[in-house]
Design a protein around this motif. Sequence first.
Motif, short mmCIF file in Angstrom:
data_model
loop_
_atom_site.label_atom_id
_atom_site.label_comp_id
_atom_site.label_asym_id
_atom_site.label_seq_id
_atom_site.Cartn_x
_atom_site.Cartn_y
_atom_site.Cartn_z
N ALA A 20 -15.07 3.12 5.84
CA ALA A 20 -15.35 2.03 5.14
C ALA A 20 -14.14 1.98 3.78
O ALA A 20 -13.65 0.82 3.47
CB ALA A 20 -16.71 1.98 4.61
N ALA A 21 -13.86 3.16 3.26
CA ALA A 21 -12.82 3.16 2.02
C ALA A 21 -11.34 3.17 2.35
O ALA A 21 -10.77 3.37 1.60
CB ALA A 21 -13.28 4.19 1.19
N LEU A 22 -11.08 3.30 3.83
CA LEU A 22 -9.70 3.54 4.27
C LEU A 22 -8.92 2.23 3.69
O LEU A 22 -7.80 2.61 3.25
CB LEU A 22 -9.58 3.63 5.62
CG LEU A 22 -8.32 4.00 6.17
CD1 LEU A 22 -7.89 5.11 5.77
CD2 LEU A 22 -8.37 3.96 7.76
N GLU A 23 -9.47 0.94 3.95
CA GLU A 23 -8.40 -0.16 3.66
C GLU A 23 -8.17 -0.05 2.20
O GLU A 23 -6.87 -0.15 1.58
CB GLU A 23 -9.21 -1.41 3.99
CG GLU A 23 -8.22 -2.60 3.69
CD GLU A 23 -9.02 -3.75 4.20
OE1 GLU A 23 -8.15 -4.80 4.09
OE2 GLU A 23 -10.05 -3.85 4.61
N ALA A 24 -9.21 0.26 1.18
CA ALA A 24 -9.01 0.30 -0.33
C ALA A 24 -7.97 1.31 -0.66
O ALA A 24 -7.23 1.19 -1.30
CB ALA A 24 -10.04 0.29 -1.06
N LEU A 25 -8.10 2.52 0.24
CA LEU A 25 -7.23 3.63 -0.12
C LEU A 25 -5.87 3.34 0.26
O LEU A 25 -4.83 3.51 -0.50
CB LEU A 25 -7.71 4.92 0.53
CG LEU A 25 -6.97 6.08 0.52
CD1 LEU A 25 -7.10 6.65 -0.95
CD2 LEU A 25 -7.47 7.27 1.49
N LYS B 200 -4.45 0.39 0.49
CA LYS B 200 -3.69 -0.62 -0.61
C LYS B 200 -3.34 0.11 -1.80
O LYS B 200 -2.54 -0.37 -2.52
CB LYS B 200 -4.92 -1.59 -0.90
CG LYS B 200 -4.83 -2.52 0.19
CD LYS B 200 -6.03 -3.81 -0.01
CE LYS B 200 -6.12 -4.65 1.16
NZ LYS B 200 -6.89 -5.87 0.98
N SER B 201 -4.38 1.09 -2.46
CA SER B 201 -4.12 1.78 -3.79
C SER B 201 -2.57 2.52 -3.75
O SER B 201 -1.99 2.64 -4.49
CB SER B 201 -5.12 2.56 -4.13
OG SER B 201 -5.16 3.54 -3.49
N LYS B 202 -2.31 3.21 -2.49
CA LYS B 202 -1.19 3.86 -2.19
C LYS B 202 0.04 2.96 -2.26
O LYS B 202 1.30 3.15 -2.48
CB LYS B 202 -1.23 4.81 -1.05
CG LYS B 202 -2.05 5.75 -1.35
CD LYS B 202 -2.06 7.12 -0.47
CE LYS B 202 -2.63 8.05 -0.71
NZ LYS B 202 -2.31 9.38 -0.62
N GLY B 203 -0.15 1.74 -1.78
CA GLY B 203 0.82 0.65 -1.79
C GLY B 203 2.05 1.06 -0.97
O GLY B 203 2.09 1.70 0.13
N GLY B 204 3.49 0.91 -1.69
CA GLY B 204 4.47 1.17 -0.83
C GLY B 204 4.78 2.58 -0.87
O GLY B 204 5.70 3.23 -0.08
N ASP B 205 4.09 3.54 -1.23
CA ASP B 205 4.13 4.85 -1.17
C ASP B 205 4.42 5.55 0.39
O ASP B 205 5.19 6.28 0.86
CB ASP B 205 3.23 5.84 -1.73
CG ASP B 205 3.17 5.72 -3.34
OD1 ASP B 205 4.31 5.10 -3.77
OD2 ASP B 205 2.06 6.09 -4.03
N ASP B 206 3.42 4.82 1.06
CA ASP B 206 3.36 5.22 2.46
C ASP B 206 4.57 4.75 3.45
O ASP B 206 5.03 5.35 4.43
CB ASP B 206 2.13 4.81 3.31
CG ASP B 206 0.93 5.58 2.74
OD1 ASP B 206 1.24 6.45 2.35
OD2 ASP B 206 0.01 4.85 2.92
N ALA B 207 5.33 3.53 2.80
CA ALA B 207 6.15 3.23 3.71
C ALA B 207 7.56 3.97 3.69
O ALA B 207 8.20 3.87 4.48
CB ALA B 207 6.78 1.61 3.07
N ASP B 208 7.54 4.59 2.60
CA ASP B 208 8.87 5.59 2.43
C ASP B 208 8.73 7.09 3.33
O ASP B 208 9.97 7.57 3.58
CB ASP B 208 8.86 6.22 1.16
CG ASP B 208 9.21 5.04 0.02
OD1 ASP B 208 9.68 3.91 0.66
OD2 ASP B 208 9.00 5.33 -1.14
N HIS B 209 7.66 7.03 3.97
CA HIS B 209 7.44 8.49 4.70
C HIS B 209 7.82 8.34 6.23
O HIS B 209 7.55 7.44 7.01
CB HIS B 209 5.96 8.90 4.50
CG HIS B 209 5.82 9.42 3.32
ND1 HIS B 209 6.32 10.59 2.72
CD2 HIS B 209 4.95 9.22 2.16
CE1 HIS B 209 5.83 10.86 1.42
NE2 HIS B 209 4.99 9.73 1.14
#
Length: 134
Positions: free
Chosen positions: A118-123, A125-134
Amino acid sequence: MPKNKTNDSNRLSQVVADARRHMQDREKTYREKALKMYPHVCGRCGREFSGKQLRELTVHHRDHNHDNNPPDGSNWELLCIYCHDNEHGRLEVAESYDNHSPSKEKSADSDFSHKPFAALEALLKSKGGDDADH
């Protein structure tokens, strides 16, 4: 008082014996007719029977009504004891599924309150662009 119990027990035993005798007589009649009408082959597995093995060939009522014995034998088929047991076992299994269908019954635990993502989408979104670099 014990005399009444004995009399009741004797009457019950007589009724059961009469019912068994009637069933055996009726079965003997349609079995003999079916064995004269049909080849001595199991209608399911195709095994042939003769001699002493003929006792392993049974009469199956297609509509499962043992009182429905038309003279033309249209409600009968010859099945070996193994296929006959299988046929009736399949019917019992099907009936048990009909009586306990999951769609008909709603169990207490069918309403799940725990939602692990349930909280995955919010999590995310909060990380934002950080995941795009990995």
